[in-house]
Write a protein that holds these residues in place. Structure first.
Motif, short mmCIF file in Angstrom:
data_model
loop_
_atom_site.label_atom_id
_atom_site.label_comp_id
_atom_site.label_asym_id
_atom_site.label_seq_id
_atom_site.Cartn_x
_atom_site.Cartn_y
_atom_site.Cartn_z
N ASN A 106 135.89 -91.26 13.76
CA ASN A 106 134.98 -92.35 14.16
C ASN A 106 135.10 -93.46 13.13
OD1 ASN A 106 132.95 -93.95 15.20
ND2 ASN A 106 131.30 -92.72 14.33
N HIS A 131 136.15 -93.71 18.69
CA HIS A 131 134.78 -93.23 18.53
C HIS A 131 134.75 -91.75 18.17
CE1 HIS A 131 134.32 -97.05 20.66
NE2 HIS A 131 133.16 -97.12 20.07
N ASN A 132 135.75 -91.00 18.62
CA ASN A 132 135.84 -89.60 18.17
C ASN A 132 137.30 -89.14 18.20
OD1 ASN A 132 135.09 -87.15 17.13
ND2 ASN A 132 133.92 -86.48 18.91
N ALA A 232 137.37 -87.36 23.29
CA ALA A 232 136.23 -86.53 22.92
C ALA A 232 134.93 -87.31 22.89
CB ALA A 232 136.47 -85.88 21.56
N PHE A 233 135.00 -88.59 23.20
CA PHE A 233 133.81 -89.43 23.28
C PHE A 233 133.47 -89.70 24.74
CE2 PHE A 233 131.37 -93.39 22.49
CZ PHE A 233 130.61 -93.00 21.40
N GLY A 234 134.47 -89.52 25.62
CA GLY A 234 134.27 -89.82 27.03
C GLY A 234 133.79 -91.23 27.23
N HIS A 236 132.86 -94.67 28.37
CA HIS A 236 132.89 -95.30 29.69
C HIS A 236 132.19 -96.64 29.64
CE1 HIS A 236 128.90 -93.60 30.00
NE2 HIS A 236 128.75 -93.80 31.29
#
Lengths: 444, 156
Positions: A106, A131-132, A232-234, A236
């Motif tokens: 991140n 983000h991840n 791993a943050f998905g 959207h």
């Protein structure tokens, strides 16, 4: 091993040992071990170490007749490589990483704008905002699905998408959070890329999104499209369907090669001129909807709190901006020096019409020369030749785009936007040259 | 033009992830309590978000009430976030960051309930479910001004 004897060679007035030459040509710490070229050595024997050796031990070596050819002209060069790398002596040209110690995936890495010229960013130096972390995606298993309102749910494999007619455009991508240190009360001291390098420019190639929307039977241009990544943050994000039809595409290639993993491999959304977070990486799902998702990154983040307590949302465009990339902090000038003031400008709304440069902190402005071609929504390189007279100077640039919009000064931006906007900071950036020729980042 | 996509049958469509919207559309069944949420928070979240959600290496979630119009605005859930559904969605898809997607819907309701309770937006003794979450009205719900449709460059 090198095919000459133990005696080394003579270059200039000095005898150079074989080991020292080997080291000069191939600094140890940077090489990829076991790549088949037959040269293995202990790491750490780099250029600096060689220089020490040459004046120390080698000073005792027999001085031979002065030669005129550099050492590397007396030996066969390195063999071919399957994928070329930058020169070892350019190893300082890197992305600088700022990440969360608790979540190493991140954070960001910054494009070294101060080290680059022209308008295209090498893929390996394109800025990162994850983000991840960077997912390790098997392209044989990855798919893109389009569904939702009006859509006949349709799915494409990567192999199928690669067969569509591709479009190519040279486009900048800028993170909405780029330059946010500009909100700080005191100017942070760093080279331009480490403050403003969450912007890069590439030639992106891919499948027009309008083709896929039409294939799925989506006809209405009103409404929203929700794009989701397979990380791993998905992550959207929602964008107006009108923009999706207009000029968005599914990016599959960057600067002629397939995307790098950190840039979204095997596919990302390209949303020309709009903020970086909308260019969803590792794209896997598109949902047509009547309203936006109101996801975390379009409500709690990537929105701008204004004075008075209200906030801007869906501020998609990256407005016109420019940066002097050289000289920059870390450079030192001498009185009388010729300085090619140079930099980049861009606008999410189209072409850059003009870039003006000031050397007196905004007291007077001169038109900079723009490097052709000037493309819309693309880095535009500018330059202004200048001679430093040894007195304090403050260097600034400001961009004017096709709409007539003028990049604001910092005071004007803060007056309108307050202190807590965080995103979409595009004020003029100032660099002071002091009487000693040193350069500092200043607010002016 | 090529048309190379594969049409999905109803069975495959039913398996697709559904976006969760601010009006509560897409919320799953299940429920969770504030107390369950507190326990989950202590186990999975406190190391980054700090005791009582006051922030750490990750953002503040609750606590500060300095107004958004003031000198030091608190942009936490209660003061800043416009929709409670976003909280559930974000926990479910991305948290905890070392094991995203590992929480059940019931656990996501429990954590959401605890975070809303810490922000004074949900009673301590009432389990949270889809109907309850969809009805939560966040204090800053109307604090955002959409810049779309576009009206040209702002000044500045």
């Amino acid at each position: 091993m090198w095919p000459w004897g133990d005696g080394g060679v003579v270059w200039g007035d000095r005898w150079w040992s074989k080991l020292a030459i080997d080291d000069w040509l191939n600094p140890g710490g940077l090489r990829v071990q076991g790549n088949g070229d037959g040269h293995e050595r202990a790491p750490g024997m780099g250029r600096r170490r060689f220089l020490q050796t040459s004046v120390g031990t080698l000073g005792l070596a027999p001085l031979m007749a002065a030669g005129t050819h550099p050492a590397w002209t007396r030996i066969p060069g390195a063999p071919f490589s399957n994928y070329g790398q930058p020169a070892a002596s350019e190893s300082g040209v890197i992305r600088w990483i700022s990440a969360n110690a608790d979540v190493p995936g991140n954070g960001v890495s910054w494009t070294p704008l101060q080290d680059l010229v022209g308008t295209l960013t090498p893929a390996g130096l394109h800025f990162e905002r994850h983000h991840n972390g960077v997912p390790r995606i098997d392209p044989a298993l990855h798919t893109l699905t389009l569904h939702g309102r009006d859509a006949r749910a349709t799915r494409w494999t990567v192999a199928k998408l690669l067969r569509y007619p591709l479009v190519s455009r040279q486009l900048f991508i800028e993170c909405g959070g780029n330059s946010n240190s500009g909100w700080l009360q005191e100017p942070p001291q760093a080279a331009v890329g480490w403050l403003h390098g969450l912007v890069s420019c590439s030639e992106w190639s891919g499948v027009p999104l309008s083709l896929l929307l039409e294939e799925a039977g989506v006809a209405r241009r009103s409404g929203w499209l929700i794009a989701e990544g397979s990380d791993a943050f998905g992550l959207h994000m929602s964008l107006p369907l009108e923009k999706a039809f207009d000029d968005c595409f599914i990016g599959l290639y960057q600067n002629g090669e397939r995307l790098r993993p950190e840039n979204g491999y095997p596919m990302r959304l390209i949303v020309p001129g709009w903020e970086g977070v909308l260019h969803v990486k590792w794209l896997t799902r598109l949902e047509v909807a009547d309203v936006p998702a109101m996801s975390r990154n379009e409500t709690a983040r990537y929105t701008e709190l204004l004075p008075g307590g209200r906030a801007r949302q869906f501020s998609f465009f990256m407005e016109a901006k420019s940066l002097i990339t050289r000289p920059t902090l870390g450079d030192a000038l001498a009185p009388g020096d010729y300085v090619d003031i140079a930099g980049v400008a861009w606008s999410g709304r189209g072409r850059i019409r003009r870039v003006e440069v000031s050397v007196d902190g905004g007291g007077s402005w001169q038109d900079a020369e723009l490097q052709a071609p000037v493309l819309p929504v693309c880095f535009t390189r500018f330059r202004l030749p200048w001679r430093w007279d040894g007195r304090r100077a403050v260097l600034q640039s400001r961009a004017i785009d096709v709409t007539g919009y003028v990049q604001p000064g910092r005071e004007a931006l803060l007056a309108a936007r307050g202190r807590w906007g965080y995103f979409h900071y595009n004020a003029v950036v100032s660099w002071a040259v002091d009487e000693d020729g040193f350069i500092a980042h200043v607010y002016a | 033009m090529p048309a190379l996509g594969e049409r999905l049958d109803p069975e495959a469509i039913a398996l697709l992830p559904q976006t969760l919207f601010a009006d509560g559309r897409g919320l799953p069944s299940g429920r969770g309590t504030v107390r369950q949420g507190a326990l989950l928070y202590a186990r999975l979240c406190v190391q980054c978000h700090g005791p009582d959600g006051r922030g750490g290496s990750a953002p503040e979630l609750a606590g500060g009430r300095s107004p958004l119009a003031g000198d030091y605005p608190d942009q936490n859930i209660g003061n800043w976030w416009p929709h409670a559904t976003t909280l559930f969605d974000f926990i479910r898809r991305a948290m905890p960051m070392f094991a995203p997607g590992s929480l059940s819907d019931a656990e996501c309701y429990a954590l959401t309930a605890w975070l809303l309770e810490r922000n004074g937006l949900w009673p301590e003794d009432v389990p949270l479910d889809a109907a309850g979450l969809g009805a939560v009205r966040m204090p800053n719900r109307d604090g955002f001004d959409s810049q779309w449709p576009d009206r040209g460059p702002p000044h500045p």
